[in-house]
Structures are given as structure tokens and as C-alpha cells.
Design a protein around this motif. Structure first.
Motif, PDB file in Angstrom:
ATOM      1  N   LYS A 131       1.430   6.040  -3.398  1.00  9.05           N
ATOM      2  CA  LYS A 131       1.676   4.779  -2.714  1.00  9.05           C
ATOM      3  C   LYS A 131       2.624   5.001  -1.540  1.00  9.05           C
ATOM      4  O   LYS A 131       3.710   5.564  -1.696  1.00  9.05           O
ATOM      5  CB  LYS A 131       2.278   3.757  -3.674  1.00  9.05           C
ATOM      6  CG  LYS A 131       2.414   2.362  -3.091  1.00  9.05           C
ATOM      7  CD  LYS A 131       2.865   1.366  -4.147  1.00  9.05           C
ATOM      8  CE  LYS A 131       2.938  -0.046  -3.580  1.00  9.05           C
ATOM      9  NZ  LYS A 131       3.337  -1.035  -4.612  1.00  9.05           N
TER      10      LYS A 131
ATOM     11  N   LEU B 155      -2.403   5.072  -0.965  1.00 12.28           N
ATOM     12  CA  LEU B 155      -2.497   3.622  -1.029  1.00 12.28           C
ATOM     13  C   LEU B 155      -1.546   3.075   0.032  1.00 12.28           C
ATOM     14  O   LEU B 155      -0.327   3.099  -0.116  1.00 12.28           O
ATOM     15  CB  LEU B 155      -2.093   3.129  -2.415  1.00 12.28           C
ATOM     16  CG  LEU B 155      -2.237   1.628  -2.676  1.00 12.28           C
ATOM     17  CD1 LEU B 155      -3.684   1.199  -2.576  1.00 12.28           C
ATOM     18  CD2 LEU B 155      -1.687   1.285  -4.066  1.00 12.28           C
TER      19      LEU B 155
ATOM     20  N   GLU C  85      -1.705  -3.406   0.093  1.00  8.53           N
ATOM     21  CA  GLU C  85      -2.370  -4.240  -0.914  1.00  8.53           C
ATOM     22  C   GLU C  85      -3.175  -5.323  -0.201  1.00  8.53           C
ATOM     23  O   GLU C  85      -2.922  -5.650   0.952  1.00  8.53           O
ATOM     24  CB  GLU C  85      -1.320  -4.893  -1.830  1.00  8.53           C
ATOM     25  CG  GLU C  85      -0.386  -3.897  -2.511  1.00  8.53           C
ATOM     26  CD  GLU C  85      -0.997  -3.180  -3.676  1.00  8.53           C
ATOM     27  OE1 GLU C  85      -2.178  -3.497  -4.020  1.00  8.53           O
ATOM     28  OE2 GLU C  85      -0.339  -2.298  -4.248  1.00  8.53           O
TER      29      GLU C  85
END
Length: 345
Positions: free
Chosen positions: A317, A341, A344
Motif C-alpha cells: 500500500k 495499491l 481506494e
């Protein structure tokens, strides 16, 4: 809305050997963007969700005068690679707010894509409900590499034997499963006991740690091999030539042993290519899209959803960590398909 930071991972300088985070690549937070008012000029505004980290990125960290199949990264500009993004705003009829797109994305959190550039991206349906990370791995370029290369070059018959290198990586792990479905005996190598356990779980008949077992000895015992899936090159390529049956097919999709400089390994038994009538096929996945991409999207997401093709991810992340993850991939420290990542939904 007030402007927000638009973090970027920039290519800073040419590496000597392995890239160095903070030198080769630099995470930059100087740029900002107003997500509501940034002019689109007929294009689209995209929020980056996930980015893929792949070994071939090292080859793009080169002097622009050196020609290759993939363009070099440019100094002071973001790296780019396959990713999935979310359309936040659109002035193109072919994209709407909320669409998820797949294609090459710069390593930055938000992108205003000009109209012409936007049309090269694929809108993902994802009616199987897979996580978006899967679409840069098993259902993205690595999965396509395994699928396309196998369909195009393997020419297999049930009962034959394949040797898969880098077998715990996203491409090799997928090849193992395709080969088993085709009725082949699979010999597979990886660089740690943990990775060997993983490739055994995928169905490999013979799985070994090339750092603790001699590849030539394993192939002499378990071969000959009819298909060789190569992701490493060098001495392992030489061993595969020695263990190949007459008419064996070599599928060359990577040579990670040569990516970071150093003294090259000179293969000493190339004459066997003639005597054994080997067929050696190198390929770049995009060159096979026209023949195989439709079949891939028709079949692969469904097979993954049903658990008939398994995969493992190594998700990190935060875009600021991407430079370190690139090094992990090049040195084999990752434990699955490496994905960043970025944001979101």
C-alpha cells in the motif's frame, strides 16, 4: 474543493546495477491538482487504484539512445506500467464517471488524460467481481503473457514434459496450471523453499529450489523436456538445451539474469539447437494480442473466479514504496504478483 497532493514516482537517474530507491527513483509530492476544476479539454480525469510491478521495468531504466522493445523512462518524468484506474470525470462519450480502465498508467495518483490518449484504454467489465489487483496480474499482462505464449508456441501433446523457470512468479505459476490442464508433466524451479511449496500446491510434478539443487542434475533425472518456458536465461537456458528432446519448443519471455548488468553468461552448447532441431520463440505479449486477447478475456476471469486458476499477490500500500518493490521483484524477495495499491475507490 481545495487542491490535493498528486504524488508521483519519478525516474531520477540511470542505475548502475540494481536501481536504488531515492536515487534511481524519487517519490515527489510537489504537484497538486484540483479534482473538481482541473481542465480536461475533452479528456478524462483518472484516479489510479493499482499499479503492476514487473521485472521488465529495469530494462526501461536505460539511456534513451539504447533501443529496445519498450520505450525508456525519461528523466524527471513518472514511471509508467499497467494499472487500473477509476474515472472521476469525463468529457469523452466512450468513458463515464465510475468506469474502471486498464492500460499503461503513469506512477502518479491522479492523471488528466488527453482525448487521444484515453482511447487506448480498456474499460473493464469485471462481472466476476474479482479484486481490481487481479487485473494487473492473473487477469492482466502477466496472465496474458502465459496464456498467449502457451497458445501460440507450445504445440503440446498430452504426456509431454515442460520445464518452467521463475515458476513462483505470476507468469510461471500460471504456465504451470495451463500445462497441467493440458496433461503435461511439469518440472518447475524457484528460488526458495517457500516458493517451492507454492508451486507444488499448483500441481507441479517436480518442484525444486535451484539455489540448493543442481538444475542439470534435476533435468537429467526428470527429463528430457519437450517444452521450456524461460524467464531467466543464462546458465539455466544452457541446462535446458542440454536436456531438450528432439524438436523441443523453447518459449522465451524473459531473462532476468541479464537485467541488472554484470558479466553476461555465455551459453556453450548452442550447437545442440541445430542437432536437436529446437524451435526457439521469443515474444512480446502485445504482439500476440490480436490473435489471443479476446479468448483470454472470455475465459481467464471466469477460470480465476471458479478457482480453476490460482494466484498469489504481494500487495504493497502506497505509491511511495514502489521504488523498493521494484528492487524486491528484481531480487526475488516478493512472494507473489507484486502490486502497488495506490488509492481506494
Amino acid at each position: 474543493m481545495a487542491p490535493v497532493i498528486n504524488g508521483r514516482l519519478l525516474f531520477n537517474q540511470l542505475p548502475n546495477g540494481l536501481p536504488e530507491p531515492g536515487k534511481t527513483t524519487v517519490y515527489d509530492t510537489c504537484e497538486t491538482i484540483d479534482l473538481e476544476t482541473a481542465p480536461l479539454n475533452g479528456g478524462i480525469l483518472v484516479k489510479t487504484l493499482v499499479l503492476s510491478i514487473d521485472p521488465y521495468l529495469r530494462g526501461r531504466m536505460r539511456d534513451p539512445s539504447i533501443k529496445s522493445y519498450a520505450p525508456p523512462f525519461l528523466p524527471s518524468q513518472p514511471l509508467d506500467n499497467y494499472g487500473v484506474g477509476l474515472v472521476l470525470r469525463s468529457e469523452r462519450s466512450s468513458f463515464k464517471q465510475g468506469d474502471h480502465i486498464y492500460g499503461r498508467l503513469p506512477f502518479q495518483q491522479y492523471i488528466v488524460m488527453p482525448a487521444a490518449a484515453a482511447e487506448q484504454y480498456t474499460v473493464l467489465n469485471n462481472d466476476t467481481g474479482l479484486p481490481w489487483t487481479a487485473y494487473v496480474g492473473i487477469c492482466g499482462m502477466p496472465g496474458q503473457t502465459a496464456h498467449h505464449g502457451w497458445r501460440e508456441f507450445s504445440k503440446v501433446k498430452a504426456g509431454e514434459t515442460v520445464f518452467v523457470t521463475s515458476a513462483a512468479g505470476p507468469v510461471g505459476a500460471t504456465v504451470i496450471q495451463i500445462a497441467k490442464a493440458d496433461g503435461l508433466k511439469v518440472i518447475a524451479s524457484a528460488g526458495s523453499d517457500e516458493k517451492v511449496a507454492f508451486i507444488k500446491s499448483l500441481g507441479a510434478d517436480v518442484a525444486f529450489n535451484y539455489k540448493t539443487e543442481n538444475t542439470r542434475e534435476v533435468l537429467a533425472r526428470e527429463g528430457p523436456i519437450d517444452v521450456y518456458w524461460d524467464g531467466v536465461g543464462g546458465e539455466t537456458f544452457e541446462a535446458a538445451i542440454g536436456a531438450a528432446s528432439v524438436g523441443a519448443r523453447f518459449i522465451e519471455c524473459g531473462m532476468i539474469t541479464a537485467y541488472n548488468g554484470g558479466e553476461p553468461y555465455y551459453v556453450k552448447n548452442l550447437l545442440y539447437i541445430v542437432g536437436k532441431q529446437l524451435r526457439i520463440s521469443g515474444f512480446i505479449v502485445t504482439s500476440l494480442h490480436q490473435a489471443h486477447l479476446s479468448h483470454f478475456y472470455e475465459t481467464f476471469p471466469k477460470l480465476v473466479k471458479e478457482g480453476k486458476i490460482k494466484y498469489k499477490e504481494d500487495v504493497t500500500k502506497g505509491l511511495e514504496h514502489a521504488g523498493h518493490v521494484i528492487v524486491d521483484v528484481l531480487t526475488g524477495r516478493n512472494k507473489g504478483k507484486s502490486v502497488i495499491l495506490v488509492g481506494e475507490e
